[in-house]
Design a protein around this motif. Structure first.
Motif, PDB file in Angstrom:
ATOM      1  N   ASP A 196       1.751   4.366  -1.961  1.00  0.00           N
ATOM      2  CA  ASP A 196       1.317   5.086  -3.143  1.00  0.00           C
ATOM      3  C   ASP A 196       2.464   5.963  -3.620  1.00  0.00           C
ATOM      4  N   HIS A 256      -2.089   1.989   8.120  1.00  0.00           N
ATOM      5  CA  HIS A 256      -1.699   0.958   7.185  1.00  0.00           C
ATOM      6  C   HIS A 256      -0.489   0.171   7.667  1.00  0.00           C
ATOM      7  N   GLY A 280       0.772  -1.231   0.000  1.00  0.00           N
ATOM      8  CA  GLY A 280       0.000   0.000   0.000  1.00  0.00           C
ATOM      9  C   GLY A 280       0.801   1.278   0.000  1.00  0.00           C
ATOM     10  N   MET A 304      -4.359  -3.373  -2.727  1.00  0.00           N
ATOM     11  CA  MET A 304      -5.364  -2.580  -2.034  1.00  0.00           C
ATOM     12  C   MET A 304      -4.701  -1.390  -1.360  1.00  0.00           C
ATOM     13  N   SER A 305      -4.536  -0.375  -2.122  1.00  0.00           N
ATOM     14  CA  SER A 305      -3.895   0.790  -1.568  1.00  0.00           C
ATOM     15  C   SER A 305      -4.874   1.573  -0.713  1.00  0.00           C
ATOM     16  N   VAL A 306      -4.417   1.892   0.477  1.00  0.00           N
ATOM     17  CA  VAL A 306      -5.254   2.686   1.365  1.00  0.00           C
ATOM     18  C   VAL A 306      -5.156   4.141   0.947  1.00  0.00           C
ATOM     19  N   LEU A 307      -4.089   4.414   0.218  1.00  0.00           N
ATOM     20  CA  LEU A 307      -3.772   5.803  -0.061  1.00  0.00           C
ATOM     21  C   LEU A 307      -4.152   6.155  -1.487  1.00  0.00           C
ATOM     22  N   GLU A 324      -3.601   8.019   8.067  1.00  0.00           N
ATOM     23  CA  GLU A 324      -4.001   6.909   7.209  1.00  0.00           C
ATOM     24  C   GLU A 324      -2.855   5.924   7.006  1.00  0.00           C
ATOM     25  N   GLN A 325      -1.658   6.470   6.691  1.00  0.00           N
ATOM     26  CA  GLN A 325      -0.506   5.609   6.431  1.00  0.00           C
ATOM     27  C   GLN A 325      -0.074   4.869   7.693  1.00  0.00           C
TER      28      GLN A 325
END
Ligand SMILES: Nc1ncnc2c1ncn2[C@@H]1O[C@H](COP(=O)(O)OP(=O)(O)OP(=O)(O)O)[C@@H](O)[C@H]1O
Ligand SMILES: [Mg+2]
Lengths: 287, 331
Positions: A169, A219, A167, B1-4, A215-216
């Motif tokens: 980005d 994660h 995850g 499944m990127s949360v970002l 958020e990160q």
């Protein structure tokens, strides 16, 4: 050794103390061998005694918090375990076997991965290379593989897959771009991703969420739980007591180079942890 | 499944920013080649009557700078690994003189072997002392430079030595492989091998990792000390090869050979995009940098500048190039 007696026996948690994770209870094998066992580690830098007889035990599928004030010796402890530093005294065992020739190469081969506080990324190199640093895939069988021709395409494809999986980005950047153009949080994501994909037995994370947003951070916590469910022992260093209470099942507190106490999080509050850290509370001595 | 997942607009803005960064890097990588082309065109026009752009003049520019070019391509590894080797100039002199002396009585292969062995030995001593004594290579090679310069002067009592071995002079000088002059073959071979090793192999990646982030390289289990030793071996062995090529082209050797090459080699590598602080290196860039400096020198000679003016002009170019390289210093 007064310090050792002050350490409450942290036996193998027959099941992780956290009831909030039934999945972990089911998958974590109640093995009798710790994933990682550091015993009596001492390390001095000149006159500075960074570690004094520090002990650390992590069981497979356990998430152990490691807390302590700035300069308490947390990073030094991690580096002594990972072979990055050579402790003056003490032993490290991985899955019951003593880790002898201590170097990061050997420790990594034995399944220990670290997210270092400084991330250990090479800024000038591309993201894919950083993910594979030190274990780049090369072409061909034995004699030919000695030439060390890189499987660049495979590295890039796998890097992209891994980053998707954990995850991170990249926000438009490609895995062929250098790390130096990434934000602090993205860089942290790369370092965490690298440890998560390679970590087989133990993953030690030195403040992995320090540069991360809400958020990160959540994660990263998900990733830690996934590691735990895989049966990997996780050590999480953090200054955020709320985070520790939330993701860890046990906590080891360090003060002035010593590991003074290890407790299940279910039996302490954040305030008590702060008390241990600052010395306002002394751990109950059994002997 | 990127949360970002950002919003659509900010994502495309990010993609644009990343593309811009990539283009910027691409453009910067082209600067040495553009500079080379620009200087070439200017001299070709200004010095038309002197035949600057004639085939024979261009060929002689490449041949005169073959040694510099090979050292610069080797130096890309050394700088890329975060090391510096100040002893390459005196390595050139010792290798050229020793080889010339060996060739007085022995066949060509023996001279070559001795020359390359000296390069290997010098590189190993530089490298091992650097990592074992934990002293910057800058200091170790500064000492080595002085030692070798002394040896070069003592070897023949400042006398030059002629090389009359035709086989040697052919392979390392005036000969050719089919239609291709020997020196072109050497430069081409080093270019291909060095470029493949730097860009396509694990070793090349480790060189840049050690130079770009020693701490990260250590932490990820890269054999940092071997890489650092090898980086100094590469500069010394390429200096040895350069020494053989000087001896072959000039059909002789003197203790002064290579004495002014150090700055030129470093400048060539830096002009070509290699970082003075490690982590970034370019082999073709180093070649172009060497040819650019060679072309500049040749142009200045044809324009009628005397040696003092040439030195001044070259010094200015080198300082400008190095200053531009220095500005890239990471925070
Ligand atoms: N390489 C080093 N050389 C000298 N002293 C060091 C070195 N590394 C750590 N120390 C010292 O050892 C002690 C422990 O440092 P360490 O980095 O392990 O603390 P820490 O618990 O990780 O702190 P923080 O929470 O600030 O990261 C400190 O007093 C520090 O100054
Ligand atoms: Mg720390």
């Amino acid at each position: 050794m007064s310090e050792a007696s002050a350490q409450p026996a942290a036996g193998p948690p027959s099941a992780p103390a956290r009831t909030a994770n039934p999945a972990a209870t089911a998958t974590a094998p109640s093995q009798a061998v710790p994933a990682l066992e550091a015993e009596g580690l001492s390390k001095s830098f000149g006159a500075v005694r960074a570690l004094e007889e520090a002990n650390l035990t992590v069981w497979p599928g356990q998430v152990l918090g490691l807390v302590g004030d700035n300069g308490a010796g947390k990073s030094t402890l991690v580096k002594c375990v990972s072979g990055r530093l050579h402790p003056d005294r003490g032993t490290v065992r991985v899955a019951g076997e003593v880790l002898r020739a201590r170097s990061p190469e050997v420790a990594r081969a034995r399944g220990i991965e670290v997210v270092y506080q400084n991330l250990a990324l090479v800024d000038s190199l591309d993201i894919a290379t950083n993910l594979f640093l030190g274990r780049e895939p090369v072409l061909g069988p034995r004699p030919f593989s000695w030439l060390g021709f890189l499987r660049t395409r495979q590295m890039r494809q796998e890097a992209a897959r891994v980053l998707r999986e954990v995850g991170v980005d990249l926000r438009g950047a490609s895995v062929a771009d250098p790390v130096e153009q990434l934000s602090g949080g993205q860089r942290q994501g790369i370092a965490v991703g690298r440890a998560v994909v390679w970590g087989q037995k133990v993953v030690l994370m030195d403040e992995p969420s320090a540069a991360l947003g809400v958020e990160q951070t959540r994660h990263v916590h998900d990733l830690i739980r996934r590691l735990r469910d895989r049966g990997v022992g996780v050590v999480l260093i953090s200054h955020n007591m709320q985070e520790v209470m939330q993701v860890c099942d046990h906590v080891t507190v360090m003060r002035a180079g010593r590991t003074i106490v290890t407790v299940p999080v279910s039996e302490v509050s954040g305030e008590m942890l702060v008390g241990y850290i600052t010395g306002a509370i002394e751990p109950r001595s059994d002997g | 499944m990127s949360v970002l997942t950002g919003t659509g607009t900010s994502q495309s803005a990010d993609a644009r920013a990343a593309r811009r960064a990539r283009l910027g890097r691409g453009a910067r990588a082209l600067i040495p080649y553009a500079g080379f082309a620009l200087i070439f065109v200017v001299f070709a026009i200004v010095l038309r009557s002197h035949g600057f752009a004639s085939g024979s003049n261009l060929e002689s520019i490449v041949e005169q700078n073959a040694s510099i070019a090979i050292m610069a391509m080797g130096y890309a590894f050394t700088l890329g690994a975060g090391e510096i080797d100040l002893s390459i100039g005196s390595t050139v002199a010792v290798v050229a003189l020793t080889t010339a002396l060996v060739l007085e009585q022995q066949p060509a292969w023996a001279g070559v072997l001795v020359g390359l062995a000296i390069g290997l030995g010098v590189g190993l001593v530089n490298g091992l002392l650097t990592v074992l004594l934990r002293v910057p290579s800058f200091l170790i090679t500064l000492g080595m430079m002085s030692v070798l310069a002394g040896i070069a002067e003592a070897l023949t009592n400042l006398q030059s030595v002629a090389v009359t071995n035709n086989a040697f002079n052919g392979v390392f000088g005036s000969g050719s492989l089919g239609p291709v002059p020997s020196l072109f073959v050497w430069v081409g071979a080093v270019l291909v091998v060095a470029q493949v090793v730097l860009r396509r192999t694990r070793y090349g990646r480790h060189v840049l990792a050690v130079g770009g982030g020693r701490e990260a390289a250590v932490s990820t289990g890269i054999r940092v000390r071997s890489v650092r030793v090898s980086a100094l071996v590469i500069s010394a062995v390429s200096a040895a090869l350069a020494g053989l090529l000087y001896a072959g082209r000039l059909q002789g050797a003197a203790y002064t050979l290579g004495s002014t090459d150090l700055l030129t080699v470093i400048a060539a590598a830096i002009i070509g995009g290699t970082s003075l602080f490690g982590g970034k290196a370019s082999v073709p860039g180093a070649l172009v940098g060497a040819l650019l400096l060679g072309m500049l020198q040749e142009g200045l000679i044809l324009m009628g500048l005397g040696v003092p003016d040439q030195l001044i002009a070259e010094g200015v170019v080198v300082v400008v190039a190095v200053a531009v390289g220095l500005r890239e210093r990471p925070e």
